[in-house]
Design a protein around this motif. Structure first.
Motif, PDB file in Angstrom:
ATOM      1  N   LEU A 273       8.180  57.362  49.974  1.00 44.02           N
ATOM      2  CA  LEU A 273       6.604  57.287  50.472  1.00 44.02           C
ATOM      3  C   LEU A 273       6.133  56.859  51.371  1.00 44.02           C
ATOM      4  O   LEU A 273       5.475  56.904  51.982  1.00 44.02           O
ATOM      5  N   LEU A 274       7.296  55.806  51.775  1.00 43.86           N
ATOM      6  CA  LEU A 274       7.040  55.253  52.990  1.00 43.86           C
ATOM      7  C   LEU A 274       7.720  55.746  53.975  1.00 43.86           C
ATOM      8  O   LEU A 274       6.644  55.582  55.402  1.00 43.86           O
ATOM      9  N   ARG A 275       8.619  56.242  53.766  1.00 44.02           N
ATOM     10  CA  ARG A 275       8.748  58.089  54.829  1.00 44.02           C
ATOM     11  C   ARG A 275       7.924  58.666  55.352  1.00 44.02           C
ATOM     12  O   ARG A 275       7.848  59.115  56.547  1.00 44.02           O
ATOM     13  N   SER A 276       6.957  58.697  53.799  1.00 40.27           N
ATOM     14  CA  SER A 276       6.597  59.558  53.842  1.00 40.27           C
ATOM     15  C   SER A 276       5.271  59.375  54.922  1.00 40.27           C
ATOM     16  O   SER A 276       4.739  60.745  55.674  1.00 40.27           O
ATOM     17  N   GLN A 277       4.766  58.260  55.115  1.00 38.91           N
ATOM     18  CA  GLN A 277       3.454  57.946  55.427  1.00 38.91           C
ATOM     19  C   GLN A 277       4.176  57.643  57.231  1.00 38.91           C
ATOM     20  O   GLN A 277       2.499  58.138  58.062  1.00 38.91           O
ATOM     21  N   ILE A 278       5.198  57.835  57.429  1.00 37.69           N
ATOM     22  CA  ILE A 278       5.420  57.398  59.105  1.00 37.69           C
ATOM     23  C   ILE A 278       5.735  59.055  59.337  1.00 37.69           C
ATOM     24  O   ILE A 278       5.074  59.032  60.426  1.00 37.69           O
ATOM     25  N   GLU A 279       6.419  60.557  58.537  1.00 34.78           N
ATOM     26  CA  GLU A 279       6.190  61.347  59.100  1.00 34.78           C
ATOM     27  C   GLU A 279       4.362  62.161  59.323  1.00 34.78           C
ATOM     28  O   GLU A 279       4.460  62.917  60.238  1.00 34.78           O
ATOM     29  N   MET A 280       3.909  61.498  58.407  1.00 34.13           N
ATOM     30  CA  MET A 280       2.354  61.616  58.324  1.00 34.13           C
ATOM     31  C   MET A 280       1.154  61.947  60.219  1.00 34.13           C
ATOM     32  O   MET A 280       0.891  62.121  60.466  1.00 34.13           O
TER      33      MET A 280
END
Length: 453
Positions: free
Chosen positions: A209-216
């Motif tokens: 979830l945290l990495r998806s936020q960074i990628e977004m």
């Protein structure tokens, strides 16, 4: 020796049954059964076995508090400290002592079992061996508790960081990845599989979830999609273990949680994923909409039970205020490839000039080309860079009679609302909408919601 072997197998089976309740969050049942077993065997079980059952009962209590996020509850003035952390630390001390204790001259803990009459019987070699196995399990539980304490520190930092203007997700991912990697080799005894599995799911889901936020934040379509998909898959796998009799598969949403009596942390992970899916649906709306009709897209968003339908929210705002355009502007740099999928072996040239600030979302869908240079100038105005993080910045261009409202959403993404008329900077409806939308898209509130109300 045969009776000792049977006793060891019996104790292992009992522990497996107790910890199986942990995997289903049935902590009250685990505590009740551990205490019942301890009382039933009060005259026949070894001292180590009695103590371990007491520790398992205590662990069930504190794990229930942990999963319900009680460690984030605010402490009242002059309230005596009896925190979840303190309970784990007390258990840690007790289990450490049990796990490291050895036979010493004059120490009869391993050789005798005292009954309530004060009499004792000599321990068989098998019972001594059993105690050795139990002490080994204690040492594994110590490592589990240390991992829990590390996660408590992480969640405390996560909630504290949610009060910042922009959260440092890279720092959070590094800290959580270190916790996960370090403990991947710990408390690996087969009997402890239920708590190991829960710990692994918790860490892996949150990392994705945290990495998806960074990628977004960097407008990376495929990597953010893959991280969301991995989080979704692991949540469904975890759910299958928790509710093994439930055959239904769930979608990307979290609406089914409304009447689901499961721990707050577990439910929050579903809710956080739903919030990030909502953000993904806005940031990559153009790419997603190209694969379906507007009606199908709207139905899909509704069916997935997202936390917020940002597109409908923006459309409604635009109609009520007659805004000329609402757009999200990306500060593209090296590595920018544009929307959608891209072949990894086909490099895309770095954008230059006006293309350095592409719109990643705009409504109405037609890009305001004649206003774009002016929009870029406002976004790139370093005099207002700091203000864009704290508040909605207002600017009226007298030459062309246009009004701009801007606020920073992510480090490289700015929300811009354009009006082809003069609007007051005190217009509370416009400013409140823009500010609230920005806070939602930053996801600070999602992480702040970890803290129980």
């Amino acid at each position: 020796m045969a009776s000792g072997k049977q006793s060891a197998e019996s104790e292992e089976a009992i522990l497996q049954g107790l910890l199986a309740h942990f995997s289903k969050f049935s902590y009250d049942k685990a505590k009740e059964q551990a205490e019942k077993e301890r009382d039933v065997r009060g005259f026949s079980g070894s001292v180590v076995w009695q103590s371990l059952l007491s520790c398992v009962a205590q662990l069930a209590t504190v794990e229930k508090l942990y999963m319900n996020l009680s460690f984030l509850t605010a402490k009242g003035f002059l309230r005596k400290e009896s925190s979840v952390r303190a309970s784990y630390e007390a258990l840690n001390s007790e289990l450490t002592e049990m796990g490291t204790e050895r036979r010493r001259p004059g120490n009869n803990n391993n050789n005798n079992n005292n009954n309530n009459n004060g009499s004792s019987t000599s321990a068989t070699p098998g019972s001594v061996a059993n105690d050795g196995i139990l002490r080994h399990l204690c040492s594994h539980l110590v490592l589990f508790i240390k991992a829990r304490l590390q996660l408590i520190t992480f969640y405390e930092k996560l909630v504290e960081m949610s009060t910042n203007r922009l959260m440092n997700f890279e720092e959070l991912v590094c800290q959580l990845t270190e916790i996960s990697t370090t403990n991947s080799r710990n408390f690996h005894h087969p009997i402890l599989t239920p708590i190991k599995t829960n710990f692994t799911y918790e860490c892996d889901i949150l990392i994705h979830l945290l990495r998806s936020q960074i990628e977004m934040q960097n407008w990376g379509f495929l990597p953010s999609l893959l991280h969301l998909h991995d989080a979704h898959s692991k949540l469904n796998s975890w759910h299958a273990l928790v509710q093994s009799k439930e055959p239904k598969k769930y979608g990307f949403g979290s609406s089914f949680l409304k009447s689901w009596p499961l721990p707050a942390l577990y439910q929050w992970l579903w809710q956080a994923k739903a919030a990030l899916v909502s953000k993904f649906s806005l940031y990559f709306h153009e790419t997603l909409a190209a694969q379906s009709s507007p009606a199908e897209m709207k139905a899909l968003i509704s069916r997935q039970g997202q936390a917020c339908d940002y597109v409908s929210k923006i459309q409604s705002f635009q109609r009520k205020t007659d805004a000329a355009n609402v757009c999200l502007v990306l500060e593209a740099g090296e590595g920018y490839q544009g929307p959608g999928y891209h072949h990894p072996n086909q490099p895309t040239p770095t954008p230059t000039g006006i293309n350095t600030y592409p719109p990643i979302f705009t409504y109405p869908p037609t890009k305001p080309l004649e206003r774009w240079p002016s929009i870029i100038m406002r976004v790139n105005d370093r005099n207002t860079e700091s203000a864009l993080l704290d508040r909605v910045v207002h600017f009226f261009d007298q030459q062309i009679g246009s009004t701009y409202f801007l606020i920073k959403v992510d480090p490289k993404i700015t929300l811009v609302v354009l009006f082809d008329s003069k609007k007051s900077e005190k217009d509370s409806y416009i400013k409140d909408f823009i500010y609230d939308l920005a806070l939602q898209l930053r996801c600070n509130k999602v992480f702040a919601n970890l803290k129980p109300k």
